[in-house]
Design an enzyme around this catalytic site. Sequence first.
Site, PDB file in Angstrom:
ATOM      1  N   SER A   1      41.595  39.567  43.596  1.00  0.00           N
ATOM      2  CA  SER A   1      40.149  39.509  43.763  1.00  0.00           C
ATOM      3  C   SER A   1      39.390  40.523  42.902  1.00  0.00           C
ATOM      4  O   SER A   1      38.165  40.416  42.755  1.00  0.00           O
ATOM      5  CB  SER A   1      39.806  39.742  45.235  1.00  0.00           C
ATOM      6  OG  SER A   1      40.197  41.037  45.664  1.00  0.00           O
TER       7      SER A   1
ATOM      8  N   LYS B   1      34.265  48.035  42.008  1.00  0.00           N
ATOM      9  CA  LYS B   1      34.325  46.721  42.641  1.00  0.00           C
ATOM     10  C   LYS B   1      33.277  46.662  43.742  1.00  0.00           C
ATOM     11  O   LYS B   1      33.020  47.656  44.432  1.00  0.00           O
ATOM     12  CB  LYS B   1      35.736  46.518  43.215  1.00  0.00           C
ATOM     13  CG  LYS B   1      35.999  45.138  43.808  1.00  0.00           C
ATOM     14  CD  LYS B   1      37.453  45.044  44.274  1.00  0.00           C
ATOM     15  CE  LYS B   1      37.776  43.678  44.873  1.00  0.00           C
ATOM     16  NZ  LYS B   1      39.195  43.585  45.284  1.00  0.00           N
TER      17      LYS B   1
ATOM     18  N   SER C   1      45.628  42.180  44.516  1.00  0.00           N
ATOM     19  CA  SER C   1      44.288  42.025  43.928  1.00  0.00           C
ATOM     20  C   SER C   1      43.940  43.045  42.857  1.00  0.00           C
ATOM     21  O   SER C   1      42.900  42.919  42.208  1.00  0.00           O
ATOM     22  CB  SER C   1      43.228  42.064  45.030  1.00  0.00           C
ATOM     23  OG  SER C   1      43.289  40.894  45.807  1.00  0.00           O
TER      24      SER C   1
END
Length: 482
Positions: A151, A76, A175
């Site tokens: 996210s 990420k 997330s």
Amino acid sequence: MPQYTLKQASALLQSKQISAVELAGEYLKAIAAHNPALNAYITLDEEKTLAEARAADARIAAGSATALTGVPIAYKDIFCQTGWRSACASKMLDNFVSPYTATVVQNLLDEGMVTLGRVNMDEFAMGSCNENSYYGATRNPWNTAHVPGGSSGGSAAAVAARLAPAALGSDTGGSIRQPASHCGITGLKPTYGTVSRFGMIAYASSLDQAGPMAQTAEDCAILLNTIAGFDERDSTSIERAKEDYTRDLNRPLKGLRIGLPKEYFADGADEGVQAALQNTIALLREQGAQTVEVSLPQTALSIPAYYVIASAEASTNLSRYDGVRYGHRAAQFANLDEMYSRSRAEGFGSEVKRRIMIGTYVLSHGYYDAYYLKAQKLRRLVAQDFQTAFEQCDLILAPAAPTAAPIIGSSSDPVQTYLSDIYTIAVNLAGLPALSLPAGFAANSLPIGAQLIGNHFTEARLLGAAHQIQLASDWHSQAPAL
């Protein structure tokens, strides 16, 4: 198209049926073919990736390899790594190339894992849809008209589309778990403090936690063995003995008590989610687990408490982006104050600005006691609810999200988007471990996940229960047709 789990890729490398360079090449080829439609990867560097793969092959040839040597992984865009752009999907950090490496990334590099690239996310991890990215929305590989969740949507989409065997994500209010549910993969949020936050760009420091995302619970357990551990550079890291998170993978479920919170099984989740949960309950009972009703009465208060606390911490953490030291700086300004305001206005997206403003307000004189202090008291009540529930059960089963993945552009109301986190936020407030695992499909053929929640430091039991469910089902092995 590579279809390997992390464990399968490891076995191929160790038996020398494939080289690390060949394996990385397969994934790079798949990324080149399918990423334009998905927008999962936002930073790629083939030269760096293949250099790491060649180094892994040298370790394998020398006999000094570990089980993870040569296995590719995606990160990420919140994790720093020397020489790689770490933008947190924000214009503010679009030009930031990290001079240091996050502890979790370094742990995996030390094992010889190969970096595929940085994957998309909601800007500064603020969002539940992956539409709040400076680089554009990521699309769900099961249906590109839908969001992958957020996210950590890029991480989930990359693993679901088989553009990486595994990825690292971060979980502040769901997330990891919510996008794992929307994309049909397994994602684990560990106990707060189990995994170092050093080098993970901060959103809300008392809530953020890194965790693994992969096709299976077994893969997540293997990754957690490497990324978990005390780090003196992280003041929130917990010093405790290393443990083997794979130890309960083959432990039978007979006698395991599964709590079903009545607040989570009332109105709220749609029919497809309820049906998927019933599928999971049936599998648990078939294997000898018992179900008991429990109550989490403060559930409704978790959303206001979370958004006050998270926004307050975000306003503090993001104050460092001032256009002076690093990050975006406005091209034109008349004085220092204007440089600050213009740089922030240009560098931050609308959702980030919204949360900074909320956080600044609740921390301001005259409102601190009314909002922030009260939210912290509610946080304690939420945590106490879980401890009371765990006196009656070993693990808790809940939805990961109230619906399958929404259509891109349908979440225009921020408040409605915040409410979609109702099943995940309380876990972060309490600092507990939880995971999402595939549990079926909605009527529109989009995946649905079930969430398992454990008491502090029960990751091995969580992963073991999820693994037993996956041995008795095949939802985790199904992949979208790209």
